[in-house]
Design a protein around this motif. Structure first.
Motif, mmCIF file in Angstrom:
data_model
loop_
_atom_site.group_PDB
_atom_site.id
_atom_site.type_symbol
_atom_site.label_atom_id
_atom_site.label_comp_id
_atom_site.label_asym_id
_atom_site.label_seq_id
_atom_site.Cartn_x
_atom_site.Cartn_y
_atom_site.Cartn_z
ATOM 1 N N PHE B 102 -9.738 52.835 20.798
ATOM 2 C CA PHE B 102 -9.914 53.390 22.208
ATOM 3 C C PHE B 102 -10.628 54.829 22.267
ATOM 4 C CE2 PHE B 102 -8.449 55.120 26.081
ATOM 5 C CZ PHE B 102 -8.760 54.079 26.956
ATOM 6 N N ARG B 103 -10.472 55.366 21.076
ATOM 7 C CA ARG B 103 -11.429 56.775 21.048
ATOM 8 C C ARG B 103 -12.637 56.493 20.943
ATOM 9 N NH1 ARG B 103 -12.103 57.883 16.084
ATOM 10 N NH2 ARG B 103 -9.975 57.032 15.375
ATOM 11 N N VAL B 104 -13.021 55.420 20.461
ATOM 12 C CA VAL B 104 -14.557 54.954 20.459
ATOM 13 C C VAL B 104 -15.041 54.717 21.791
ATOM 14 C CG1 VAL B 104 -16.198 53.772 19.600
ATOM 15 C CG2 VAL B 104 -14.284 54.386 18.108
ATOM 16 N N TYR B 105 -14.170 53.689 22.557
ATOM 17 C CA TYR B 105 -14.532 53.321 23.554
ATOM 18 C C TYR B 105 -14.632 54.287 24.850
ATOM 19 C CZ TYR B 105 -14.736 48.991 26.344
ATOM 20 O OH TYR B 105 -14.992 47.845 27.023
ATOM 21 N N ALA B 106 -13.681 55.220 24.829
ATOM 22 C CA ALA B 106 -13.352 56.109 26.108
ATOM 23 C C ALA B 106 -14.547 57.147 25.789
ATOM 24 C CB ALA B 106 -12.153 56.695 25.858
ATOM 25 N N THR B 107 -15.239 57.368 24.758
ATOM 26 C CA THR B 107 -16.263 58.504 24.765
ATOM 27 C C THR B 107 -17.409 58.030 25.514
ATOM 28 O OG1 THR B 107 -17.034 57.759 22.533
ATOM 29 C CG2 THR B 107 -15.592 59.286 22.567
ATOM 30 N N ARG B 108 -17.648 56.664 25.889
ATOM 31 C CA ARG B 108 -18.862 56.321 26.410
ATOM 32 C C ARG B 108 -18.923 56.881 28.008
ATOM 33 N NH1 ARG B 108 -21.824 54.165 22.321
ATOM 34 N NH2 ARG B 108 -20.668 54.937 20.820
ATOM 35 N N PRO B 109 -19.983 56.833 28.326
ATOM 36 C CA PRO B 109 -20.106 57.378 29.972
ATOM 37 C C PRO B 109 -19.429 56.525 30.960
ATOM 38 C CG PRO B 109 -22.387 56.715 29.276
ATOM 39 C CD PRO B 109 -21.315 56.405 28.089
ATOM 40 N N ILE B 110 -18.205 56.132 30.842
ATOM 41 C CA ILE B 110 -17.492 55.306 32.204
ATOM 42 C C ILE B 110 -16.201 56.020 32.317
ATOM 43 C CG2 ILE B 110 -18.638 52.959 31.739
ATOM 44 C CD1 ILE B 110 -16.371 52.746 29.547
ATOM 45 N N SER B 111 -15.824 55.733 33.630
ATOM 46 C CA SER B 111 -14.855 56.565 34.132
ATOM 47 C C SER B 111 -13.227 55.748 33.444
ATOM 48 C CB SER B 111 -14.687 56.552 35.486
ATOM 49 O OG SER B 111 -14.626 55.068 35.897
ATOM 50 N N ARG B 112 -12.375 56.560 33.459
ATOM 51 C CA ARG B 112 -11.134 55.926 32.995
ATOM 52 C C ARG B 112 -10.768 54.849 33.904
ATOM 53 N NH1 ARG B 112 -7.547 59.526 29.806
ATOM 54 N NH2 ARG B 112 -9.057 60.309 28.150
#
Lengths: 320, 280
Positions: B102-112
């Motif tokens: 999740f740490r990897v995925y959430a760093t992308r420029p996409i909103s929560r």
């Protein structure tokens, strides 16, 4: 008299706004976790094109600040800009940034290629050609079809780097990328960072507590202690501030050299080591000492300045 | 567009996990077994049916067929399916936290919100596929194995449904069952946003369902007032699709309560997820 043509000195071409705007700038960032003030009014400016070392002891707040940049945690106060785009705009601030936070983690039941595909799909950078080129750049092309659970820690870290390069970022944030690696793995990652910075024209923000590593590859640094920024600037400027440094002399005749050093008033501390002599000396006096030693016919095999950054780091810590 | 890509990613991740196939494999094995067993016991079941309606009807042919077999199986599994769905819904956020992905995925420029929406929709697609497969297997295989014909339903007497009507009633029953299972998945997602391991949400979901189910079925006066507001009260409302006439008012009242519970659980989950600091 020949007619002289008067010319005005040519002024340097003005910098474009892109060159002036820092790659990353943060303004007064604070973050508290219950009773711990993890970040306290931190402001940093990272020049474009630099490899920027972000230093601090464990628990100083390095990872917290990086997690703020990466959107993993929200700051209580302050904001930041990435390549001129403000964090106040939300997640779009990270359009040109990529981050490898902490260790690289993957969907272990999927292959290296599939892991790349999943992340690449989010930003539309999932063409086979692009993925294979990055896997090749990081030396993983031959293992692309293998499940990640069969990879060594070094390979995982390289795959993490490859993933972070997927969106062709202009700013790459790396949080202690060599942690947990053996010396060979650390060396490989350092080489890859230098290669990426040179070939991909990427600004790199590198957090580490390994001072030697930062000293080897970074052009600019910032230091953080207990959540507060202690210093920042170019490596050259920071080293200018250092008075006394430790150097190691490798000489042919240690006995004669020690006797010589004890007589001279240039050196403040002498420590004989197994294969060298460690001395503490004012930075500006080093050339004079080498001249005097040569005049005294002492054969010097090497003069290496050790732990400049460490000295600086420790002096800052003592001052805290 | 980005949402479609995110949903594609989530489905890819769901279907790359062995746990996502446990329920499907289980049903693939057990439904044919029950249908076989049902066929073996047909004469006994037929005897019971005939003895209970012989004074009212003359039965020509067999009263047991694919419809009655599917109805029989549906009665069986509506408590087991939530557990199998919770295995996937409970893992959707917590599993990524546990793996560190999740740490990897959430760093992308996409909103929560986009990440949340994609995970919820992918879970609901999985829920639909699961219920659809269950329906296809029970009704489809049941009809192939035991044939069609009129369907006998025992509710306030005997109701005979023509085969075309029975088929429509099954679609209605599957729709309401699907909505109940969407609620189960929503509860699992809710628990999944709160913890960092996938076991907790599965246990939490089942514990909550069993608790609410017990309270909603206790024949005690003190609980009568709240029972209409408990979602588990409506877990067996699909049976009403086979009543005559179909009590649409009751069905939609139940559906309204189930839908409001879905909105509530997903709403709270979104608030938790948006505010969550990702520290591991």
């Amino acid at each position: 008299m020949s007619e002289t043509e008067l010319t005005t000195p040519q002024s340097p071409s003005p910098l474009t706004s892109d060159e002036v705007t820092p790659a990353l700038a943060c303004y007064g960032i604070s973050k508290r976790f219950k009773s711990i003030q993890a970040l306290d009014d931190v402001s940093i400016s990272v020049p474009r094109g630099s490899i920027f070392g972000f230093l601090g002891p464990n628990g100083a707040g390095k990872s917290t600040l990086i997690r703020v940049f990466a959107g993993l945690i929200a700051a209580d106060k302050g904001h930041f800009d990435i390549l001129g785009s403000s964090s106040l705009k939300g997640h779009r601030v990270r359009n040109d940034m990529s981050a490898l936070v902490d260790r690289a983690d993957f969907y272990k039941n999927l292959s290296a290629y599939q892991n790349m595909k999943i992340l690449g799909r989010i930003t539309g950078h999932d063409s086979d050609e692009h993925i294979n080129r990055l896997l090749d750049l990081l030396g993983l092309y031959e293992r692309r079809k293998d499940k990640v659970k069969t990879f060594s820690q070094g390979m995982k870290q390289r795959l993490g780097l490859a993933q972070s390069l997927l969106p062709d970022p202009k700013l790459l944030v790396l949080d202690e990328p060599t942690t947990g690696l053996d010396p060979q793995g650390m060396h490989e990652i350092r080489d890859f960072i230098l290669k990426i910075a040179a070939e991909q024209n990427v600004t790199i923000f590198l957090s580490s507590h390994l001072l030697h590593e930062v000293e080897l590859i970074c052009s600019d640094i910032a230091l953080i202690f207990n959540g507060k920024l202690a210093a920042q600037g170019s490596m050259r400027d920071i080293f200018r501030e250092i008075d006394n440094v430790t150097i190691e002399l490798e000489v042919e005749d240690s006995k004669t050299t020690l006797a010589f050093l004890e007589k001279t008033d240039l050196v403040t501390q002498i420590t004989p080591l197994a294969n060298a002599i460690s001395i503490e000396i004012h930075y500006n006096k080093i050339p004079e000492l080498i001249r005097l030693m040569s005049a005294a016919k002492i054969n010097i095999f090497s003069v290496s300045q050790r732990n400049r950054l460490e000295n600086y780091f420790l002096s800052l810590m003592e001052g805290k | 567009m980005i949402l479609l890509k995110l949903i594609q990613n989530e489905l890819y991740k769901i279907f790359s996990l062995v746990r996502s196939y446990i329920g499907i494999i289980l049903f693939t094995g057990i439904v044919p077994l029950i249908l076989w067993g049902y066929g073996m016991g047909t004469s006994h079941i037929e005897g019971q049916i005939e003895s209970s309606v012989s004074d009212m009807f003359f039965i020509e042919g067999s009263p047991t067929n694919g419809f009655t077999a599917a109805y029989f199986i549906m009665n069986f599994f509506w408590i087991h399916i939530p557990f199998l769905l919770a295995l996937v819904g409970g893992d959707i956020f917590a599993g990524e936290h546990a793996n560190g992905t999740f740490r990897v995925y959430a760093t992308r420029p996409i909103s929560r919100v986009s990440i949340f929406t994609s995970k919820v929709l992918a879970t609901m697609i999985y829920t639909f596929i699961f219920v659809f497969y269950f329906g296809l297997l029970t009704l489809g295989l049941g009809l192939i194995w035991h044939g069609g014909g009129d369907m006998l339903v025992f509710h306030n007497g005997v109701l005979i449904l023509e085969s075309s009507d029975a088929l429509v009633r099954f679609f209605i029953a599957y729709f309401f069952s699907f909505m109940n299972m969407v609620l189960v998945s929503s509860i699992a997602i809710f628990f999944s946003t709160m913890v960092r391991n996938a076991v907790g949400p599965v246990i939490g979901t089942m514990a909550l369902i069993i608790f609410i189910l017990m309270v909603s079925s206790l024949p005690l006066e003190v609980f009568k007032g709240i029972q209409p507001y408990l979602f588990a009260t409506y877990f067996s409302n699909w049976e009403q699709a086979f009543f005559d006439p179909i009590p649409w008012g009751d069905l939609f009242r139940g559906l309204g309560l189930v839908a409001s519970n879905i909105v509530m659980f997903l709403g709270i989950a979104l608030i938790i997820f948006r505010r969550k600091d990702i520290l591991s």
